[in-house]
Write an enzyme that holds these catalytic residues in place. Structure first.
Site, PDB file in Angstrom:
ATOM      1  N   HIS A 116       2.059   1.796  -3.460  1.00 45.93           N
ATOM      2  CA  HIS A 116       0.998   2.391  -4.290  1.00 45.93           C
ATOM      3  C   HIS A 116       0.891   3.887  -4.032  1.00 45.93           C
ATOM      4  O   HIS A 116       0.680   4.673  -4.944  1.00 45.93           O
ATOM      5  CB  HIS A 116      -0.363   1.756  -3.945  1.00 45.93           C
ATOM      6  N   THR A 143       0.841  -1.199   0.000  1.00 46.76           N
ATOM      7  CA  THR A 143       0.000   0.000   0.000  1.00 46.76           C
ATOM      8  C   THR A 143       0.879   1.253   0.000  1.00 46.76           C
ATOM      9  O   THR A 143       0.601   2.216  -0.721  1.00 46.76           O
ATOM     10  CB  THR A 143      -0.916   0.015   1.240  1.00 46.76           C
TER      11      THR A 143
HETATM   12 ZN   LIG Z   1       0.234  -2.660   5.163  1.00 50.23          ZN
END
Ligand SMILES: [Zn+2]
Ligand SMILES: [Zn+2]
Length: 338
Positions: free
Chosen positions: A42, A39
């Site tokens: 990203h 994440t």
């Molecule tokens: Zn994480």
């Protein structure tokens, strides 16, 4: 102290920050290990929005060096892993026990300063004391393992089930081990990078190279009907579609990977209906952290094999570049103990 955050333009920067002050129900942690999550990657590459001027890093562990006056059960010197999610306890979802869906959920490293810094202050009830023999580096893996545990429990793998995991990154390899812990008879794993497939094989997975193998027909050939459960751990629409095409009639698909917010699925509602497929998502880690930590402490979950690189905080840009190359597993930012 140094802290890594996004600036107003979305660029990752290292800044000199003041050492945080401890409130009555908080502890100050000297961060010792902090994982770079998919994440985070990203967000650093602009696929997902990230708040600027907040110290990132939500998978971390360290040593308590200061405690607030209301803190119970912890002392200076304790090594702890951190659950970054802070629910309000009072909204519709919290009152129904779904704290991870809290309308006012705040997370360290997302909304509040997190673990890509020399020090971090956390609410003391978010600290999990590391069991004997668990290193801070393994402790930094508690959070991702807890997320995977939530996913595996949500999709309800039964003893004897066949499971397909799409994506052999750090989380794919944790999901693989958890699928066996939950009684899967056979776990297949599809991953294009050879080194990751080799690690998956060492965890007894039957692996495919999606660039060479026709995964759907291989799954059909090996299972006869398709797998009972497929878990997508890449974060792409086409791999979710692949997962749907690999389950048997009545099978279950878990969307675990974090995709670009603009991705759209191209699936036939008729197939979902006719094959009676369950399609499910899984988000973060409600009530799974302490059990994830026990699995690590008791060597049921091997996280050491999944940590592929370590960098000091001042080299976080190099670490992120390595992460974005797609060849790394979990990359940790580490500090020398003192
Ligand atoms: Zn994480
Ligand atoms: Zn709430």
């Amino acid at each position: 102290m140094l802290g890594a955050m996004l600036d107003e333009t979305g660029k990752l920067v290292l800044r000199e920050c003041p050492k945080p002050l401890v409130g009555p129900s908080e502890v100050l942690i000297k961060v010792l290990a902090s994982g770079i999550c998919g994440t985070d990657l990203h967000i650093f590459s602009g696929k997902i929005y990230g708040k600027p001027n907040i110290i990132r890093g939500h998978e971390f562990a360290g040593k308590i060096i200061e405690i607030g006056s209301n803190v119970k059960g912890l002392k200076i010197g304790d090594l702890v892993a951190v659950d970054p999610n802070i629910p309000c306890g009072n909204c519709y979802f919290c009152r129904r026990g779904e704290i991870h869906l809290c309308e006012n959920l705040k997370a360290l490293g997302v909304d509040l300063d997190g673990g890509f810094a020399d020090y971090c202050v956390i609410p003391y009830d978010r600290a999990y004391k590391l069991p004997n023999g668990v290193s801070p580096e393994e402790g930094a893996m508690m959070e991702p393992c807890a997320c995977a545990l939530h996913g595996v429990e949500k999709i309800q793998i039964k003893a004897g089930d066949t499971v397909l995991i799409i994506g052999g990154g750090a989380l794919g390899l944790i999901l693989l081990q958890l699928a066996y812990i939950h009684g899967a008879s056979k776990v297949f794993l599809s991953e294009p990078v050879k080194e990751k497939r080799e690690i998956a094989k060492s965890f007894s997975a039957y692996t495919f190279d999606p660039l060479k193998d026709d995964v759907i027909s291989e799954i059909k050939r090996l299972t006869g009907v398709g797998v009972d459960v497929a878990i997508e751990a890449v974060g792409k629409a086409d791999t979710v579609e692949l997962a749907i095409n690999c389950v048997r009639r009545g099978g279950k698909v878990l969307i675990f990977g974090v995709s670009d917010q603009r991705e759209i699925l191209n699936i036939s509602p008729f197939d979902i209906y006719y094959k009676e497929i369950t399609l499910m998502g899984s988000f973060v880690n409600p009530y799974t952290n302490s059990r994830a930590l026990e699995l690590i402490a008791n060597k049921r979950l091997n996280v050491k094999k999944i940590i592929s690189h370590k960098f000091p905080l001042r080299e976080i840009h190099k670490a992120v570049e390595m992460g974005l190359s797609g060849n790394a597993l979990r990359i940790l930012i580490v500090w020398e103990d003192f």
